[in-house]
Scaffold this motif. Structure first.
Motif, PDB file in Angstrom:
ATOM      1  N   PRO A 147     -24.438 -27.154  28.376  1.00  0.00           N
ATOM      2  CA  PRO A 147     -24.936 -26.685  27.077  1.00  0.00           C
ATOM      3  C   PRO A 147     -24.541 -27.637  25.961  1.00  0.00           C
ATOM      4  CG  PRO A 147     -22.972 -25.451  27.693  1.00  0.00           C
ATOM      5  CD  PRO A 147     -23.290 -26.348  28.861  1.00  0.00           C
ATOM      6  N   GLN A 148     -25.433 -27.778  25.008  1.00  0.00           N
ATOM      7  CA  GLN A 148     -25.150 -28.531  23.796  1.00  0.00           C
ATOM      8  C   GLN A 148     -25.653 -27.742  22.595  1.00  0.00           C
ATOM      9  OE1 GLN A 148     -26.929 -32.425  23.901  1.00  0.00           O
ATOM     10  NE2 GLN A 148     -25.226 -33.351  25.007  1.00  0.00           N
ATOM     11  N   LEU A 183     -21.707 -29.512  19.339  1.00  0.00           N
ATOM     12  CA  LEU A 183     -20.887 -29.031  20.453  1.00  0.00           C
ATOM     13  C   LEU A 183     -21.467 -29.582  21.741  1.00  0.00           C
ATOM     14  CD1 LEU A 183     -20.545 -25.256  19.452  1.00  0.00           C
ATOM     15  CD2 LEU A 183     -18.682 -26.919  19.433  1.00  0.00           C
ATOM     16  N   ASP A 184     -20.620 -30.148  22.572  1.00  0.00           N
ATOM     17  CA  ASP A 184     -21.064 -30.710  23.841  1.00  0.00           C
ATOM     18  C   ASP A 184     -20.247 -30.075  24.958  1.00  0.00           C
ATOM     19  OD1 ASP A 184     -21.615 -32.269  26.111  1.00  0.00           O
ATOM     20  OD2 ASP A 184     -22.065 -34.013  24.867  1.00  0.00           O
ATOM     21  N   GLY A 185     -20.902 -29.239  25.748  1.00  0.00           N
ATOM     22  CA  GLY A 185     -20.196 -28.533  26.806  1.00  0.00           C
ATOM     23  C   GLY A 185     -19.528 -29.453  27.806  1.00  0.00           C
ATOM     24  N   SER A 190     -22.177 -19.997  26.852  1.00  0.00           N
ATOM     25  CA  SER A 190     -23.502 -19.374  26.847  1.00  0.00           C
ATOM     26  C   SER A 190     -23.946 -18.949  25.458  1.00  0.00           C
ATOM     27  CB  SER A 190     -23.516 -18.157  27.771  1.00  0.00           C
ATOM     28  OG  SER A 190     -22.496 -17.244  27.422  1.00  0.00           O
ATOM     29  N   SER A 191     -23.015 -18.900  24.492  1.00  0.00           N
ATOM     30  CA  SER A 191     -23.384 -18.564  23.122  1.00  0.00           C
ATOM     31  C   SER A 191     -22.372 -19.188  22.173  1.00  0.00           C
ATOM     32  CB  SER A 191     -23.436 -17.043  22.922  1.00  0.00           C
ATOM     33  OG  SER A 191     -22.153 -16.469  23.085  1.00  0.00           O
ATOM     34  N   ALA A 208     -18.517 -18.598  23.750  1.00  0.00           N
ATOM     35  CA  ALA A 208     -18.231 -17.638  24.821  1.00  0.00           C
ATOM     36  C   ALA A 208     -18.554 -18.258  26.169  1.00  0.00           C
ATOM     37  CB  ALA A 208     -19.044 -16.365  24.615  1.00  0.00           C
ATOM     38  N   THR A 209     -17.642 -18.099  27.131  1.00  0.00           N
ATOM     39  CA  THR A 209     -17.852 -18.586  28.491  1.00  0.00           C
ATOM     40  C   THR A 209     -17.578 -17.458  29.480  1.00  0.00           C
ATOM     41  OG1 THR A 209     -15.558 -19.288  28.868  1.00  0.00           O
ATOM     42  CG2 THR A 209     -17.013 -20.851  27.757  1.00  0.00           C
TER      43      THR A 209
END
Length: 727
Positions: A67-68, A84-86, A94-95, A108-109
């Motif tokens: 996710p980014q 943000l770079d996952g 996820s959010s 949130a993960t």
């Protein structure tokens, strides 16, 4: 196409009855296309978060499996940076959300769903400048983590208690201590509020970040429902509080916690305890809380203002009805920044409209008027003195975006194109993103100026359009017809693309039909629509009719089914079946109907009470007696079973099993926490007693949506086989 567009996340199987002639060489839609190959994915633009300066917005995308969150230039529609770079953070989040000055992000993960809207997960606070991340609660799963407006703290729920954590010191404060499973919930909704009042989080920070308002649910006396979970050697019992119609609800109360004093103050909501407190709002005054109170029968709605320090409250507006006051139509309350007035919606004149009030409740003016519904308020531009809203003014089957002056003048359509428009507007009201669909067009997502002028196309689903054009899909055609009492009902039908007017076709009607719902809309459909296309490819007509009680047509049309659910709706579906059966190309001996949930209730009743019209029906997860459904939904429309027993029993499918003549397929998940498997068990027992043959199937541990793994494929394959055999 820019980088953002290329990598926009897929948001689901959203597919539709797209116009396509059955030209030679075009493919037929198959079940494999819909449920195995995922041929009809629709691209979207998700995770939009408008940024403070009005020049940018952020959006969550997926980049090579990570996710980014990217920063997008509003003027150009181009990506400017990665916020943000996952992959860099080592977090598959996820959010996300930002704090007020956009210096920190909350992500949130490992999110775990609980019920329809509730969840818990592992949360991190990320410093956007340094990239440093701070894990909350040492990685324990928590719910509804929310940054304070002053950037200093995060509030969250764990084990039914409300906490805050200081981000600078990591000091933890436990605000409530009496939270306990199936006993007391602080700051989160109980099951029935979550399901029927569309809420899960039940706390809110004050505007200055110095107080937290929260709702406390004492569910200790609410009866437990026991749902067995199959799989272990000894199946496990899952017990949760579920108030069925006429039974005891949670006792609810509202508190405000002051962070400085460490004290909680109870807000005065009156002496009556058998009430609902479904909404809390902070006004622009950080010491003034607003809340809504509904009585048990939901025919009186009261708006209060309360002193957050003392708890003293004042009744501002009270609205009552001979039927019910629908919170969903009175749920757009916004306080203006001058602290002198507020805007709200109500259907008190027969249609949902926008009203402007002084802080003491005095009406300044009704801003919108007419025999049409405002479906939602989108924004209030106080400087320009304009309100932006979506309405069904053009047609109950359309949704368009409008602006109007606070003085009720100068109404203008900003999205004149036919179809359904879903709007995300910037807080400064300079731009909006329009998610536009029609029955023939998947989502076309555009960035626009507030006057409607196009800035750029963010996603036009060109790939999906190309895919769809290679399939022979039936066109969704709208129609209307009068019922026995002269009421005009709206519907649609889908004909096979190789339609031959000299042939006789079977027809399958699709129904939901519940209060305020709508299926007949000029919009891009979902997976069920594409399943319908697969049936159409097999030579089965598909049709749908919105009966009395459905939405988009005003209060009287919607409330016509009050106190007697199932009566008028069934008449309308039977009349619809008769109307279709009289068409020269429909085989009157092969008329079927299917539905899910309320639609399963309707399809069951239609087959039993309309046995001379319908030859087959499928009921998925149906309510079979409203005595088994929850308090909030059921009593809103039927009162309590103690007050209105005939309203509960006269149109229960269980009471009409002796009338069954056609082919009936009954399906349910045993893990359905919403419409309990008990509904199907009792209907099956009644059918056996009446010596009626039928088909039934249960899905172990599946919830109301009946999905997971191979489940969806299995379900729709089975239903398709049944229709081929019986229709």
């Amino acid at each position: 196409m820019n980088q953002f567009n290329r990598y926009a996340l897929v948001t689901g199987l959203l597919v539709i009855s797209f116009f396509g002639a059955c030209a030679q060489g075009k493919m037929k839609v198959t079940l494999e296309d819909v449920f195995k190959k995922n041929t009809f994915y629709e691209q979207s633009v998700r995770g939009i978060n408008w940024m403070n300066d009005g020049q940018y917005y952020s959006s969550q995308i997926n980049m090579m499996g990570y996710p980014q969150v990217v920063k997008m230039n509003v003027a150009t529609g181009q990506q400017e940076s990665i916020l943000l770079d996952g992959k860099v953070l080592g977090l598959n989040f996820s959010s996300y959300s930002f704090n007020s000055d956009e210096s920190k992000a909350l992500v949130a993960t490992d999110v775990e769903s609980i019920y329809r809207r509730s969840s818990k997960g592992v949360f991190y606070v990320v410093d956007l400048a340094s990239g440093e991340k701070q894990q909350l609660m040492n990685g324990e799963k928590i719910s509804y983590a929310t940054l304070s407006p002053d950037n200093d703290k995060v509030a969250f729920i764990k084990d039914n208690n409300l906490y805050t954590v200081d981000l600078a010191t990591n000091d933890l404060t436990q605000i409530t201590t009496d939270g306990s499973w199936n006993q007391v919930i602080n700051g989160a909704a109980d099951w029935v509020y979550e399901e029927e009042f569309s809420m899960a989080q039940a706390f809110k920070w004050s505007p200055d970040g110095k107080k937290i308002a929260f709702i406390r649910f004492d569910e200790s006396e609410v009866p437990e429902f026991n749902m067995q979970l199959w799989g272990p050697l000894y199946p496990a019992d899952y017990k949760f509080k579920y108030p069925k119609a006429g039974e005891k609800n949670s006792e609810v109360s509202i508190y405000v916690y002051d962070l400085a004093s460490g004290q909680s103050t109870k807000m005065d909501s009156g002496q009556e305890t058998d009430i609902y407190l479904p909404r809390i709002y902070w006004t622009k005054d950080p010491n003034q809380l607003a809340f809504i109170r509904l009585n048990r029968l939901q025919n009186q709605l009261d708006l209060f203002h309360a002193d957050a320090s003392t708890g003293e409250s004042e009744l501002i507006i009270s609205e009552s009805s001979a039927t019910y006051v629908d919170l969903n139509y009175n749920d757009d309350l916004q306080y203006l920044s001058d602290g002198k007035s507020f805007i709200r919606t109500s259907e008190q004149d027969g249609y949902k409209h926008i009203y402007h009030h002084e802080m003491d409740g005095t009406l300044i003016r009704q801003i919108t008027t007419g025999n049409w519904e405002v479906t939602s308020m989108v924004g209030i531009d106080e400087k320009a003195k304009k309100i932006y809203f979506i309405s069904a003014e053009a047609s109950p089957m359309e949704r368009n975006f409008y602006e109007i002056g606070l003085n009720g003048k100068g109404k203008k359509a900003l999205t004149p194109e036919k179809g359904t428009h879903r709007i995300n507007m910037s807080p400064d009201h300079r731009f909006f993103i329009d998610y536009h669909t029609t029955t023939q067009q998947p989502s076309r997502i555009t960035l626009n100026k507030s006057n409607g002028e196009l800035v750029t196309v963010l996603e036009d689903n060109a790939s999906l359009r190309n895919i769809v054009s290679s399939f022979a899909l039936g066109k969704k055609e709208f129609f209307s017809f009068p019922t026995v009492d002269g009421t005009e009902l709206n519907g649609y039908m889908i004909k096979p693309t190789d339609f031959d007017p000299n042939k006789k076709y079977p027809v399958l009607m699709y129904v939901y039909g519940g209060p305020g719902s709508q299926n007949v809309l000029n919009s891009w459909g979902g997976t069920r629509d594409m399943w319908h296309q697969a049936l159409v490819a097999e030579g089965i007509f598909v049709a749908c009719i919105d009966n009395r009680g459905t939405g988009g047509r005003g209060r009287d049309f919607k409330h016509s089914t009050y106190a007697n659910l199932g009566a008028l709706e069934t008449i309308d579906q039977i009349e619809g079946g008769k109307y279709l059966a009289k068409l020269p190309f429909i085989d009157e001996e092969r008329v079927g109907i299917w539905g899910w949930s309320y639609g399963g209730y309707m399809s069951s009743l239609a087959l039993m009470k309309g046995s001379d019209v319908f030859k087959a029906a499928i009921a998925v997860a149906p309510v079979t007696t409203w005595r088994y459904y929850d308090t909030i939904y059921t009593e809103r429309y039927l009162q309590t079973p103690q007050l209105n027993p005939s309203g509960y029993d006269d149109n229960s499918p269980i009471m009409h099993v002796n009338k069954l003549k056609g082919n009936f397929l009954l399906i349910h998940g045993t893990g359905d926490d919403n419409v309990h498997f008990q509904n199907t068990v009792d209907l099956v027992d009644a059918l056996i007693t009446a010596d009626k043959q039928f088909e039934t199937f249960y899905y172990p541990n599946r919830n109301h949506g009946i999905y997971g793994g191979n489940t969806t494929w299995h379900l729709y394959s089975m239903m398709t086989d049944f229709l081929k055999r019986k229709l």
